[in-house]
Design an enzyme around this catalytic site. Structure first.
Site, PDB file in Angstrom:
ATOM      1  N   ILE A  27       0.877  -1.163   0.000  1.00  0.00           N
ATOM      2  CA  ILE A  27       0.000   0.000   0.000  1.00  0.00           C
ATOM      3  C   ILE A  27       0.916   1.215   0.000  1.00  0.00           C
ATOM      4  CG2 ILE A  27      -0.200  -0.104   2.530  1.00  0.00           C
ATOM      5  CD1 ILE A  27      -2.953   1.176   2.293  1.00  0.00           C
ATOM      6  N   SER A  28       0.675   2.143  -0.905  1.00  0.00           N
ATOM      7  CA  SER A  28       1.623   3.232  -1.129  1.00  0.00           C
ATOM      8  C   SER A  28       1.690   4.203   0.046  1.00  0.00           C
ATOM      9  CB  SER A  28       1.248   4.011  -2.396  1.00  0.00           C
ATOM     10  OG  SER A  28       1.422   3.220  -3.547  1.00  0.00           O
ATOM     11  N   GLN A  29       2.788   4.923   0.102  1.00  0.00           N
ATOM     12  CA  GLN A  29       2.984   5.989   1.072  1.00  0.00           C
ATOM     13  C   GLN A  29       1.838   6.994   0.941  1.00  0.00           C
ATOM     14  OE1 GLN A  29       6.231   8.477  -0.034  1.00  0.00           O
ATOM     15  NE2 GLN A  29       6.424   9.461   1.957  1.00  0.00           N
TER      16      GLN A  29
END
Length: 278
Positions: free
Chosen positions: A128-130
């Site tokens: 899950i992206s920053q």
């Protein structure tokens, strides 16, 4: 924290039952031969609208009840310190980042880290992206309430949820079957009935629902896929990381104006590779 997680699971289970009760025709179906479409809401006309509204309401209740004051405070602090302070100004994006409960999109073992400004693993070699990058990419496509947006790389469903808080409809494609199913279920439980999930090779986009006002690609491709360019509406924007796998890539903004295509290199990034069907 264990009690909070247990309560969250119970509440999301209730949301699933409520969604099932108010949605008469949730199904998996072959959409175009390229993959399996997993929709979070079905039905057309007045009945379909009623089903979607009931499902959305049930999800909103579940989100609110499974959220806690501590999580909300962490989320507000994340947006204040790491997103607004770094130049993201679009009020719709900021409100979306304040609203979507990221802790419900991460594996149980990472819930306490959900509001740190960093990517987290979600299994199958994906992340899950920053949060800052999610907000940055969302702001760059300049989403509007009437937009239809394509996302390539559903992952946990978090980016799709952020977009769904702003736009009319999100069509998201995930190549990994387990992630597609999990994201579909999670988004339905949380009331995101305007997100449509398809398990397929995202290189080919989702032609039957094109053209799209915006396209958000969340995996690094070695080049910009031509089918995605074709499916971008005139005047539309695409944000995509481009570069070699497991190296630093470049986040690129693509803008389409009639027959003219412009690309702009923005910032160095590190994304998981763009996975293709063998």
């Amino acid at each position: 924290m264990r009690n909070v997680l247990h309560i969250t699971k119970l509440l999301l289970s209730v949301a699933v039952m409520l969604s099932a009760a108010c949605t008469s025709d949730l199904r998996n179906s072959d959409s175009d031969g390229a993959g399996s479409e997993l929709r979070t809401a079905e039905g057309t006309g007045v009945a379909g609208d009623a089903h979607r509204q009931a499902e959305r309401s049930a999800g909103e209740v579940a989100r609110a009840m499974a959220d806690t004051a501590d999580f909300r405070e962490e989320r507000l602090e994340l947006v204040r310190r790491h997103i607004a302070a770094r130049g993201i100004e679009d009020p719709r994006v900021l409100e979306s980042m304040r609203s979507v409960p990221r802790h419900q999109f991460v594996p149980e073992g990472y819930v306490e880290q959900a509001y740190e400004n960093r990517p987290l693993p979600i299994g199958h070699g994906q992340t899950i992206s920053q949060p800052y990058i999610v907000a940055y990419m969302t702001a760059l496509v300049e989403p509007d309430s009437s937009d239809r947006v394509l996302e390539v790389g559903t992952g946990s469903g978090y980016q799709a949820a952020i977009l769904a808080e702003i736009v009319e409809a999100v069509f998201t494609v995930e190549i990994i079957p387990e992630l597609a199913r999990t994201a579909r279920d999670r988004l339905r439980q949380l009331g995101y009935g305007d997100v449509h999930v398809k398990q397929a090779d995202g290189y080919f986009g989702w032609e039957e629902h094109a053209p799209f006002d915006a396209i958000v690609v969340t995996a690094a491709a070695e080049h910009i896929p031509p089918p995605l360019i074709d499916q971008l509406k005139d005047g539309g924007r695409m944000i995509i990381p481009v570069g070699s796998p497991f190296r630093t890539q470049t986040l690129m903004l693509v803008e389409k104006r009639a027959d003219d295509l412009s690309t702009r290199s923005l910032v160095p990034v590190r994304f998981v590779p763009f996975t293709r069907d063998e």
